[in-house]
Design a protein around this motif. Sequence first.
Motif, PDB file in Angstrom:
ATOM      1  N   SER A  94      10.476 -28.355 -91.282  1.00 35.78           N
ATOM      2  CA  SER A  94       9.415 -27.807 -90.685  1.00 35.78           C
ATOM      3  C   SER A  94       7.983 -27.978 -91.517  1.00 35.78           C
ATOM      4  CB  SER A  94       9.626 -26.261 -90.738  1.00 35.78           C
ATOM      5  OG  SER A  94       9.336 -25.531 -91.781  1.00 35.78           O
ATOM      6  N   CYS A  95       7.034 -28.147 -90.772  1.00 37.91           N
ATOM      7  CA  CYS A  95       5.736 -28.811 -91.630  1.00 37.91           C
ATOM      8  C   CYS A  95       4.732 -27.969 -91.032  1.00 37.91           C
ATOM      9  CB  CYS A  95       5.686 -30.203 -91.430  1.00 37.91           C
ATOM     10  SG  CYS A  95       6.818 -31.016 -92.261  1.00 37.91           S
ATOM     11  N   GLN A  96       3.480 -27.666 -91.842  1.00 40.62           N
ATOM     12  CA  GLN A  96       2.395 -27.023 -91.398  1.00 40.62           C
ATOM     13  C   GLN A  96       2.081 -27.723 -90.051  1.00 40.62           C
ATOM     14  OE1 GLN A  96      -1.392 -28.545 -93.338  1.00 40.62           O
ATOM     15  NE2 GLN A  96       0.156 -28.925 -94.823  1.00 40.62           N
ATOM     16  N   GLN A  97       1.445 -26.778 -89.115  1.00 36.19           N
ATOM     17  CA  GLN A  97       1.176 -27.577 -87.779  1.00 36.19           C
ATOM     18  C   GLN A  97      -0.024 -28.189 -87.688  1.00 36.19           C
ATOM     19  OE1 GLN A  97       2.887 -23.998 -85.168  1.00 36.19           O
ATOM     20  NE2 GLN A  97       3.120 -25.670 -84.283  1.00 36.19           N
ATOM     21  N   HIS A  98      -0.436 -28.962 -86.927  1.00 33.36           N
ATOM     22  CA  HIS A  98      -1.854 -29.375 -86.381  1.00 33.36           C
ATOM     23  C   HIS A  98      -2.297 -30.714 -87.304  1.00 33.36           C
ATOM     24  CE1 HIS A  98      -1.513 -25.980 -84.100  1.00 33.36           C
ATOM     25  NE2 HIS A  98      -1.613 -25.078 -85.172  1.00 33.36           N
ATOM     26  N   GLY A  99      -2.013 -30.610 -88.462  1.00 33.35           N
ATOM     27  CA  GLY A  99      -2.428 -31.799 -89.486  1.00 33.35           C
ATOM     28  C   GLY A  99      -1.946 -33.033 -88.976  1.00 33.35           C
ATOM     29  N   SER A 100      -2.859 -33.968 -89.150  1.00 33.22           N
ATOM     30  CA  SER A 100      -2.566 -35.220 -88.783  1.00 33.22           C
ATOM     31  C   SER A 100      -2.767 -36.540 -89.789  1.00 33.22           C
ATOM     32  CB  SER A 100      -3.551 -35.757 -87.395  1.00 33.22           C
ATOM     33  OG  SER A 100      -4.882 -35.370 -87.794  1.00 33.22           O
ATOM     34  N   VAL A 101      -1.828 -37.303 -89.771  1.00 27.96           N
ATOM     35  CA  VAL A 101      -1.652 -38.577 -90.738  1.00 27.96           C
ATOM     36  C   VAL A 101      -2.069 -39.817 -89.971  1.00 27.96           C
ATOM     37  CG1 VAL A 101      -0.186 -39.576 -92.297  1.00 27.96           C
ATOM     38  CG2 VAL A 101       0.124 -37.169 -92.199  1.00 27.96           C
ATOM     39  N   TYR A 102      -2.838 -40.591 -90.650  1.00 30.63           N
ATOM     40  CA  TYR A 102      -3.375 -41.812 -90.140  1.00 30.63           C
ATOM     41  C   TYR A 102      -2.775 -42.997 -90.743  1.00 30.63           C
ATOM     42  CZ  TYR A 102      -6.224 -38.460 -87.490  1.00 30.63           C
ATOM     43  OH  TYR A 102      -6.660 -37.569 -87.009  1.00 30.63           O
ATOM     44  N   TRP A 103      -1.818 -43.716 -89.983  1.00 24.89           N
ATOM     45  CA  TRP A 103      -1.011 -45.049 -90.532  1.00 24.89           C
ATOM     46  C   TRP A 103      -1.922 -46.161 -90.369  1.00 24.89           C
ATOM     47  CZ3 TRP A 103       3.335 -43.747 -93.128  1.00 24.89           C
ATOM     48  CH2 TRP A 103       3.990 -42.378 -92.916  1.00 24.89           C
ATOM     49  N   SER A 104      -1.703 -47.091 -91.300  1.00 18.34           N
ATOM     50  CA  SER A 104      -2.510 -48.380 -91.146  1.00 18.34           C
ATOM     51  C   SER A 104      -1.644 -49.329 -90.352  1.00 18.34           C
ATOM     52  CB  SER A 104      -2.795 -48.796 -92.588  1.00 18.34           C
ATOM     53  OG  SER A 104      -1.580 -49.350 -93.271  1.00 18.34           O
ATOM     54  N   SER A 193       0.465 -39.609 -86.750  1.00 10.41           N
ATOM     55  CA  SER A 193       1.677 -38.701 -86.891  1.00 10.41           C
ATOM     56  C   SER A 193       1.240 -37.275 -87.222  1.00 10.41           C
ATOM     57  CB  SER A 193       2.588 -38.907 -88.253  1.00 10.41           C
ATOM     58  OG  SER A 193       3.251 -39.978 -87.941  1.00 10.41           O
ATOM     59  N   LEU A 194       1.866 -36.339 -86.432  1.00 10.64           N
ATOM     60  CA  LEU A 194       1.603 -34.660 -86.861  1.00 10.64           C
ATOM     61  C   LEU A 194       2.377 -34.849 -88.581  1.00 10.64           C
ATOM     62  CD1 LEU A 194       2.670 -32.879 -83.601  1.00 10.64           C
ATOM     63  CD2 LEU A 194       0.411 -33.506 -84.792  1.00 10.64           C
ATOM     64  N   VAL A 195       2.137 -33.475 -89.153  1.00 17.65           N
ATOM     65  CA  VAL A 195       2.776 -33.708 -90.579  1.00 17.65           C
ATOM     66  C   VAL A 195       4.254 -33.620 -90.447  1.00 17.65           C
ATOM     67  CG1 VAL A 195       2.799 -32.200 -92.841  1.00 17.65           C
ATOM     68  CG2 VAL A 195       0.739 -32.351 -91.253  1.00 17.65           C
ATOM     69  N   SER A 196       4.880 -33.002 -89.239  1.00 15.26           N
ATOM     70  CA  SER A 196       6.309 -33.188 -89.142  1.00 15.26           C
ATOM     71  C   SER A 196       6.695 -34.279 -88.978  1.00 15.26           C
ATOM     72  CB  SER A 196       6.627 -32.066 -88.006  1.00 15.26           C
ATOM     73  OG  SER A 196       5.929 -32.382 -86.873  1.00 15.26           O
ATOM     74  N   SER A 197       6.283 -35.086 -88.088  1.00 11.23           N
ATOM     75  CA  SER A 197       6.997 -36.576 -87.885  1.00 11.23           C
ATOM     76  C   SER A 197       6.343 -37.553 -89.017  1.00 11.23           C
ATOM     77  CB  SER A 197       6.304 -37.224 -86.479  1.00 11.23           C
ATOM     78  OG  SER A 197       4.850 -37.091 -86.308  1.00 11.23           O
ATOM     79  N   PHE A 198       5.394 -37.298 -89.799  1.00  4.70           N
ATOM     80  CA  PHE A 198       4.977 -38.048 -91.090  1.00  4.70           C
ATOM     81  C   PHE A 198       6.076 -37.805 -91.944  1.00  4.70           C
ATOM     82  CE2 PHE A 198       3.548 -36.633 -95.456  1.00  4.70           C
ATOM     83  CZ  PHE A 198       3.289 -37.957 -95.939  1.00  4.70           C
ATOM     84  N   PRO A 280      14.945 -34.598 -85.592  1.00  2.00           N
ATOM     85  CA  PRO A 280      13.540 -34.446 -85.449  1.00  2.00           C
ATOM     86  C   PRO A 280      13.124 -33.168 -86.364  1.00  2.00           C
ATOM     87  CG  PRO A 280      14.488 -34.301 -83.490  1.00  2.00           C
ATOM     88  CD  PRO A 280      15.620 -34.533 -84.579  1.00  2.00           C
ATOM     89  N   PHE A 281      12.055 -33.288 -87.153  1.00  7.50           N
ATOM     90  CA  PHE A 281      11.274 -32.253 -87.992  1.00  7.50           C
ATOM     91  C   PHE A 281      10.363 -31.605 -86.809  1.00  7.50           C
ATOM     92  CE2 PHE A 281      11.524 -33.479 -92.671  1.00  7.50           C
ATOM     93  CZ  PHE A 281      12.736 -34.229 -92.567  1.00  7.50           C
ATOM     94  N   THR A 282      10.171 -30.097 -87.149  1.00 10.25           N
ATOM     95  CA  THR A 282       9.317 -29.611 -86.374  1.00 10.25           C
ATOM     96  C   THR A 282       8.143 -28.712 -87.007  1.00 10.25           C
ATOM     97  OG1 THR A 282       9.212 -28.110 -84.332  1.00 10.25           O
ATOM     98  CG2 THR A 282      10.640 -27.476 -86.222  1.00 10.25           C
ATOM     99  N   GLY A 283       7.116 -27.969 -86.487  1.00  6.14           N
ATOM    100  CA  GLY A 283       6.320 -27.227 -87.048  1.00  6.14           C
ATOM    101  C   GLY A 283       6.724 -26.041 -87.780  1.00  6.14           C
TER     102      GLY A 283
END
Length: 570
Positions: A94-104, A193-198, A280-283
């Motif tokens: 589970s990960c903090q929700q809403h955060g986003s990670v930007y992959w190159s 990605s969301l933090v969970s999918s990151f 799958p990870f979730t929020g």
Amino acid sequence: MTDNGPLYLGFDLSTQQLKAIVIQSDLSIVSSAKVDFDQDFGAKYKIKKGVLVNEEEGEVFAPVALWLESLDLVLQRLQEQNTPLSRIKGISGSCQQHGSVYWSHEAEQLLGGLTEDKPLVDQLTGAFSHPFAPNWQDHSTQHECDKFEETMGTAERLAQATGSAAHHRFTGTQIMRLRRKLPEMYTSTSRISLVSSFLASLFLGSIAPMDISDVCGMNLWDIPSNNWSAPLLDLASGGSPDDLRAKLGEVRQDGGGSMGNVSGYFVKKYNFSPDCGVAPFTGDNPATILALPLRPLDAIVSLGTSTTFLMSTPVYKPDPSYHFFNHPTTPGQYMFMLCYKNGGLAREKVRDVLPEASSAGDVWEKFNKFALETPPLDVRKEGDRAKLGLYFYLPEIVPNIRAGTWRYTCDAKTGEGLEEVKEPWGKEVDARAIIESQALSMRLRSQKLVTAPREGLPAQPGRVYLVGGGSLNPAITRVLGDVLGGADGVYKLDVGGNACALGGAYKAVWAFERGEGETFDELIGKRWKEEGAIQRVDEGYKEGVFEKYGNVLGAFEKMEEEILKVAKNT
Ligand SMILES: Nc1ncnc2c1ncn2[C@@H]1O[C@H](COP(=O)(O)OP(=O)(O)O)[C@@H](O)[C@H]1O
Ligand SMILES: O=C(CO)[C@@H](O)[C@H](O)COP(=O)(O)O
């Protein structure tokens, strides 16, 4: 611990910590470890409470490299406790929700080519087009929020489609702002990605799809049509919806099963089995409702950095003042959520200015003493007026009010004659008043979802479960029980601050051990033992006390409306 059964690993990547918990198939805990971002990496990353802040623009964000270092460290700590990582059959989290990670554009190649001789942080720096992930406390996106609501017509229509009105922290508005502010970064982003999918991606060694529940925290996913919202993708992408759709990737519909086996990096470095699967990870909030079998009318209050109020329901009844998410494991079920920014940190602010507060020993001692010695609403004798306050050290989410502190009084029996108090009352009264204020807000906004649990009782939750750091506090649990009720009592989860990590671990058990068509609640319901898992901390509904708060609920709502007129977030 048995000698050879499968083990499951659950994570919680929240604002201030990364926690890991290992359990067996029977749900018993084998070991746990954590990394505290400030304690372990505060000096290196200059973070406070896990984040960096740009006050001027209202930006709140976390360094992605901090999370990479933390993942290696938490696994090392599990190893140091001799946790048999080779027996782990499945991982979720589970990960903090809403955060986003930007992959190159190099991300997939770098993720796929990790070698065990160097830490993640040294190998993955080039995998990101942006070194930071916006945090859920960010409030830099009012302009984007206005556009999201304009695009759908009204806040109600946006909520009908995406489960929520526009919120500063929701990923769609964040992506839209970053695209405008950092166009080159956006162009050099291959995937978001969301933090969970990151975190799932790190384990998989390739970019993982988003999760069907966590995706509802973006204001981009159309819940009734189970697809990305075309007009909102168009808006957020500045007219290139196909490009943004490709960056976001597919959304995985099944909350269980395996997305693939763990990457060789973890096999070679930490001795994971090559057959260990990644679910799958979730929020963190969807995972919290998986930390125990929830019955209809049961509510969970999560007292972490944020405060959240959660219920599981089959009814999709969105409204701009709250959130609906797809349930993380059960199609057709939804998670109802209220989220407040002014949770744990706001209570700490009140605590830290109390008279006689001592920094030695239990830092909550004075706060608790004052909170418990003050009667409900500080009505000490017949004729005393009820005291109500709002304590927002950060701009709040619901209601959408700027930072500030307000104090009011009203008639304790009728709620009439609401008046602002210009001279603050004694600081010691604030200790109880802040908890009451947070609980009254939850009671006000959840009242349409609850009914009478039994004949003769007023509408209220059945059981109230408390999780997160604040659930360890007896004064907080008592006052929450006074205000929210709970006909079947108030309970704290014995894992305290680890509830969502545990929910993640339970999700992994279900993901890999479910029988054909077996739901999460069926599987976990059979294995979960109440004894040892939860502790009754308050009786909940107290006749006479619950009603006192009912008398002022209307006044509390009116107070918020008055303050909104003069102090709306802009
Ligand atoms: N004994 C306590 N009394 C009240 N609050 C507490 C206590 N222990 C921890 N907390 C609160 O818990 C919060 C952290 O909770 P946690 O669930 O670990 O947060 P997160 O998941 O957001 O990182 C802190 O902000 C702190 O205010
Ligand atoms: O923004 C929300 C929910 O919408 C927060 O609840 C975050 O999901 C982070 O929570 P913490 O566990 O860090 O308090």
